[in-house]
Scaffold this active site. Structure first.
Site, PDB file in Angstrom:
ATOM      1  CG  ASN A   9       4.170  63.134  49.607  1.00  7.87           C
ATOM      2  OD1 ASN A   9       3.588  62.673  50.591  1.00  7.87           O
ATOM      3  ND2 ASN A   9       4.901  62.387  48.790  1.00  7.87           N
ATOM      4  CD1 TRP A  10       2.551  67.805  54.207  1.00  7.67           C
ATOM      5  CD2 TRP A  10       0.962  67.380  55.729  1.00  7.67           C
ATOM      6  NE1 TRP A  10       1.848  68.966  54.414  1.00  7.67           N
ATOM      7  CE2 TRP A  10       0.866  68.741  55.344  1.00  7.67           C
ATOM      8  CE3 TRP A  10       0.062  66.893  56.675  1.00  7.67           C
ATOM      9  CZ2 TRP A  10      -0.094  69.606  55.867  1.00  7.67           C
ATOM     10  CZ3 TRP A  10      -0.897  67.749  57.199  1.00  7.67           C
ATOM     11  CH2 TRP A  10      -0.976  69.094  56.809  1.00  7.67           C
ATOM     12  CE  LYS A  11       8.197  62.458  50.294  1.00 10.15           C
ATOM     13  NZ  LYS A  11       9.527  62.281  49.744  1.00 10.15           N
ATOM     14  CG  HIS A  94       6.139  59.130  45.987  1.00 14.62           C
ATOM     15  ND1 HIS A  94       7.349  58.732  46.499  1.00 14.62           N
ATOM     16  CD2 HIS A  94       6.146  60.488  46.010  1.00 14.62           C
ATOM     17  CE1 HIS A  94       8.058  59.808  46.817  1.00 14.62           C
ATOM     18  NE2 HIS A  94       7.366  60.882  46.532  1.00 14.62           N
ATOM     19  CD  GLU A  96       9.534  58.716  49.426  1.00  8.02           C
ATOM     20  OE1 GLU A  96       8.443  58.888  49.998  1.00  8.02           O
ATOM     21  OE2 GLU A  96      10.375  59.631  49.297  1.00  8.02           O
ATOM     22  CD  GLU A 164       7.826  63.549  43.486  1.00  7.52           C
ATOM     23  OE1 GLU A 164       7.671  64.584  44.150  1.00  7.52           O
ATOM     24  OE2 GLU A 164       7.756  62.423  43.989  1.00  7.52           O
ATOM     25  N   GLY A 170      14.546  64.347  48.503  1.00  7.91           N
ATOM     26  CA  GLY A 170      15.092  64.354  49.855  1.00  7.91           C
ATOM     27  C   GLY A 170      16.605  64.462  49.911  1.00  7.91           C
ATOM     28  CB  SER A 209      15.522  68.932  46.633  1.00  6.42           C
ATOM     29  OG  SER A 209      15.942  67.708  47.241  1.00  6.42           O
ATOM     30  N   GLY A 230       7.972  67.738  49.198  1.00  5.28           N
ATOM     31  CA  GLY A 230       8.086  66.870  50.363  1.00  5.28           C
ATOM     32  C   GLY A 230       8.488  67.673  51.588  1.00  5.28           C
ATOM     33  N   GLY A 231       9.763  67.597  51.941  1.00  4.35           N
ATOM     34  CA  GLY A 231      10.282  68.205  53.176  1.00  4.35           C
ATOM     35  C   GLY A 231       9.806  69.627  53.442  1.00  4.35           C
TER      36      GLY A 231
HETATM   37  P1  13P Z   1      11.462  66.380  48.879  1.00  4.63           P
HETATM   38  O1  13P Z   1      10.810  67.696  48.515  1.00  4.63           O
HETATM   39  O2  13P Z   1      11.631  66.187  50.350  1.00  4.63           O
HETATM   40  O3  13P Z   1      12.697  66.147  48.081  1.00  4.63           O
HETATM   41  O4  13P Z   1      10.418  65.222  48.437  1.00  4.63           O
HETATM   42  C1  13P Z   1       9.888  65.239  47.167  1.00  4.63           C
HETATM   43  C2  13P Z   1       8.805  64.229  47.092  1.00  4.63           C
HETATM   44  O5  13P Z   1       9.052  63.042  47.140  1.00  4.63           O
HETATM   45  C3  13P Z   1       7.428  64.721  46.984  1.00  4.63           C
HETATM   46  O6  13P Z   1       6.540  63.686  46.664  1.00  4.63           O
END
Ligand code: 13P
Length: 248
Positions: A9-11, A94, A96, A164, A170, A209, A230-231
């Protein structure tokens, strides 16, 4: 046997140049035979990602879609448009989006219905906040989100669930493999109670994470079928290391 699935997920990150660079590091000869690998860029980068991933075995997904099929919904992107652009997957609900865009369980349900109707595989995100976990309400929250998102769906063949925990996103904090496994097993039990869901066939991903150094121990758990990353998905080497861990 569920095939592992690792999604990036590149956000809201990237540029055309960085997308080319990142996919240049991920597209490789022979593809990824024993694991499904999917990248989810921002909407505007989807056409570029689709063209760069063509023939590579890498799938492309979106991070959201509209709950409506078409019409006067300024700024929205319909599930059908995503299919037409080469997407097969869409992340929905998600945390967010729930947090910053006020997405309710009902809205997530409408999006899941729209995605399934268009033929997209919805990746439904669920997870508790730190306060909810500390109050002993983690399972209650996850069950409510799952039932809310999947209520009334009769054909969930392509469904994926991502657990999640909000406190792990994050933050560098990860659920321990045992904590994650316990919640994944609970999610599978909940899925088994829902009409129209094949719980044994549904992949349940862990997100929060996930890094190269903790992926293998998470994937070793029975009910963890892959990751939503994510990251670490913004770094080709790290992402590939996580994919390699899923391959076992
Ligand atoms: P991180 O891997 O950066 O914690 O993000 C997880 C995430 O929200 C994937 O959708």
């Amino acid at each position: 046997m569920r095939k592992p699935l690792v999604m990036g997920n590149w956000k809201m990150h990237g540029s055309r140049a960085s997308v080319k660079q990142l996919l240049g590091g991920l597209v490789r000869e022979g593809g990824y035979p024993s694991v499904d690998v999917v990248v989810c860029p921002a909407f505007v980068h989807i056409p570029l990602a689709v063209s760069l991933c063509e023939g590579s075995g890498l799938g492309v997904g979106a991070q959201d879609c509209s709950h409506m099929a078409a019409g006067a919904y300024t700024g929205e992107v319909a599930a059908e448009m995503l299919v037409d652009s080469g997407c097969r997957w869409v992340i929905l609900g998600h945390s967010e989006r729930r947090q910053y865009h006020g997405e309710s369980d009902d809205m997530v349900a409408a999006k899941v219905a729209a995605a399934l109707a268009a033929g997209l595989a919805p990746v439904v995100c669920v997870g508790e906040t730190r306060d909810e976990r500390e109050a002993g309400e983690a399972q209650y929250t996850v069950a409510r989100q799952l039932q809310g998102a999947l209520r009334g769906q009769s054909n969930t063949r392509h469904l994926v669930v991502a657990y999640e925990p909000v406190w792990a996103i994050g933050t560098g904090l990860t659920a321990t493999p045992q904590e994650a496994q316990a919640m994944h097993a609970f999610i599978r039990e909940q899925l088994a109670d829902l009409k129209g869901v094949d719980a044994a066939a549904t992949r349940v991903l862990y997100g929060g994470s996930v890094k190269p150094d903790n992926a293998a121990e998470l994937f070793a758990e029975t009910d963890i079928d892959g990751a939503l990353v994510g990251g670490a998905s913004l770094d080709a080497q790290d992402f590939q290391a996580i994919v390699a861990a899923a391959r076992g």
